[in-house]
Design a protein around this motif. Structure first.
Motif, mmCIF file in Angstrom:
data_model
loop_
_atom_site.group_PDB
_atom_site.id
_atom_site.type_symbol
_atom_site.label_atom_id
_atom_site.label_comp_id
_atom_site.label_asym_id
_atom_site.label_seq_id
_atom_site.Cartn_x
_atom_site.Cartn_y
_atom_site.Cartn_z
ATOM 1 N N ILE A 141 0.839 -1.212 0.000
ATOM 2 C CA ILE A 141 0.000 0.000 0.000
ATOM 3 C C ILE A 141 0.866 1.251 0.000
ATOM 4 N N ALA A 142 1.933 1.246 0.801
ATOM 5 C CA ALA A 142 2.819 2.409 0.855
ATOM 6 C C ALA A 142 3.521 2.637 -0.473
ATOM 7 N N ASN A 169 -2.585 3.413 4.768
ATOM 8 C CA ASN A 169 -1.262 3.109 5.317
ATOM 9 C C ASN A 169 -1.037 3.821 6.642
ATOM 10 N N SER A 170 -1.475 5.076 6.729
ATOM 11 C CA SER A 170 -1.347 5.805 7.996
ATOM 12 C C SER A 170 -2.183 5.160 9.088
ATOM 13 N N GLY A 171 -3.370 4.700 8.712
ATOM 14 C CA GLY A 171 -4.220 4.025 9.687
ATOM 15 C C GLY A 171 -3.606 2.734 10.190
ATOM 16 N N ILE A 172 -3.023 1.954 9.266
ATOM 17 C CA ILE A 172 -2.384 0.700 9.674
ATOM 18 C C ILE A 172 -1.187 0.988 10.570
ATOM 19 N N SER A 173 -0.358 1.950 10.189
ATOM 20 C CA SER A 173 0.821 2.279 10.990
ATOM 21 C C SER A 173 0.428 2.797 12.374
ATOM 22 N N GLY A 174 -0.616 3.623 12.410
ATOM 23 C CA GLY A 174 -1.071 4.128 13.705
ATOM 24 C C GLY A 174 -1.605 3.032 14.596
ATOM 25 N N PHE A 175 -2.371 2.096 14.024
ATOM 26 C CA PHE A 175 -2.924 0.992 14.801
ATOM 27 C C PHE A 175 -1.808 0.090 15.326
#
Length: 338
Positions: A149-150, A159-165
């Motif tokens: 995705i990135a 991608n930001s949501g996955i990284s934040g989670f």
């Protein structure tokens, strides 16, 4: 009459050692050095466990028998356990027992420490192994998916949501996460029991509480390593050949992140073995962690020392196995770093 010895043909000792070392294959030399480190580390752990436990203030026998126990009973128990001897003599007896496979007798229960560990440590190993499997099986697809995705450039929000989670899971301590799992899945949804061990339903929450943080951390490592691999020249060549995406990922990209994944995975497995102490306490699992907490509370010296040795040996053995696996997968890098 004096005699002279011709020493011109006799190599100095350092030279002999150097020659012998050069004759040993690099892999064997690496394995020997790693095993030597394991032995030295175990010796340090044995001495540290003995002296640190004895530095704790208080009388373990009095703590076990209670404040109302007669002084004669306390003294007799201390003599029976050898706690009335000088510390160095206790150390000698302890080391002699270790060489004979005797970890001592528990002050609290009166049972052999080895028997207690043998009955409880398999549960701890099972919990740690299940947590590791869940962490790896979850981290690989999440990390690879986040990397794709990135690299696509079309899913920055996702991608930001996955990284934040993943960052949240990494930051939250295991015991807080476990309490949250109990609140949601046991108290609110009533899907799984909040404590116990043995049935399939009892396993779910403890394994998740132990593995989610490790899974998130490993997924981030996989994501970073996968992005590096996807930017490499040979991946660009594979894309130019119009190979299917599945082939590019499984045959070309995935094997090149194995080294970093194994290294971090070995560290995580060691951490999971140690982390079972907290998880077993929260979920009332009859493992070695519960026994260790109980032994610390009652100042049960032999049990504490035995548990610490077993945990330390397990962690060191895991690291040794990971190093030997890395030696097979990537021998040049591993030997150079060793």
């Amino acid at each position: 009459m004096t005699t002279t010895t011709d020493t011109s043909t006799v190599a100095p000792v350092p030279g002999r050692l150097r020659q012998l070392k050069e004759r040993v294959p690099p892999r064997a030399d690496f394995a020997i050095r790693r095993i030597g480190r394991l032995v030295v580390s175990l010796i340090v752990v044995v001495l540290a466990a003995f002296f640190l436990v004895h530095m704790v203030p208080g009388d373990p026998v009095r703590a076990t028998l209670g404040p109302t126990a007669p002084a004669s009973l306390v003294e007799a128990t201390r003599a029976q356990l050898g706690l009335d001897l000088p510390v160095l003599q206790q150390l000698g007896n302890y080391l002699t027992g270790l060489l004979q496979g005797d970890l001592g007798t528990s002050i609290q229960s009166g049972l052999p420490v080895g028997a207690t560990i043998a009955s409880r440590f398999p549960t701890t190993l099972t919990l740690a192994a299940l947590g590791f499997v869940v962490a790896v099986l979850g981290a690989l697809p999440i990390g690879m998916g986040a990397a794709l995705i990135a690299r696509s450039g079309r899913g920055r929000t996702v991608n930001s949501g996955i990284s934040g989670f993943l960052g949240i899971l990494i930051a939250v301590p295991d015991f807080v996460l476990s309490v949250g799992l109990i609140s949601v899945f046991s108290m609110w949804l009533a899907l799984f029991p909040p404590a116990g061990w043995g049935d399939a339903g009892n396993v779910v929450l403890p394994v998740l509480g132990l593995s989610l943080g490790a899974m998130a951390y490993l997924a981030r490592i996989v994501q970073v390593e996968m992005i590096k691999v996807l930017d490499s020249t040979y991946i660009a060549t594979a894309k130019a050949k119009r190979l299917p995406q599945r082939v590019i990922l499984l045959r070309h990209a995935l094997p090149n992140i194995v080294t970093a994944t194994l290294t971090v995975g070995g560290l995580l497995l060691s951490g999971l073995v140690a982390g079972t102490v907290i998880i077993e306490t929260i979920f009332a699992i009859p493992g070695a962690g519960n026994s260790l907490i109980s032994a610390i509370s009652s100042k049960d010296y032999p049990m504490i020392q035995g548990m610490v040795l077993v945990y330390a040996f397990t962690v060191l053995a895991v690291n040794l196995v990971v190093d030997l696996i890395l030696l097979t997968v990537d021998p040049r890098t591993t030997i150079a770093e060793g």
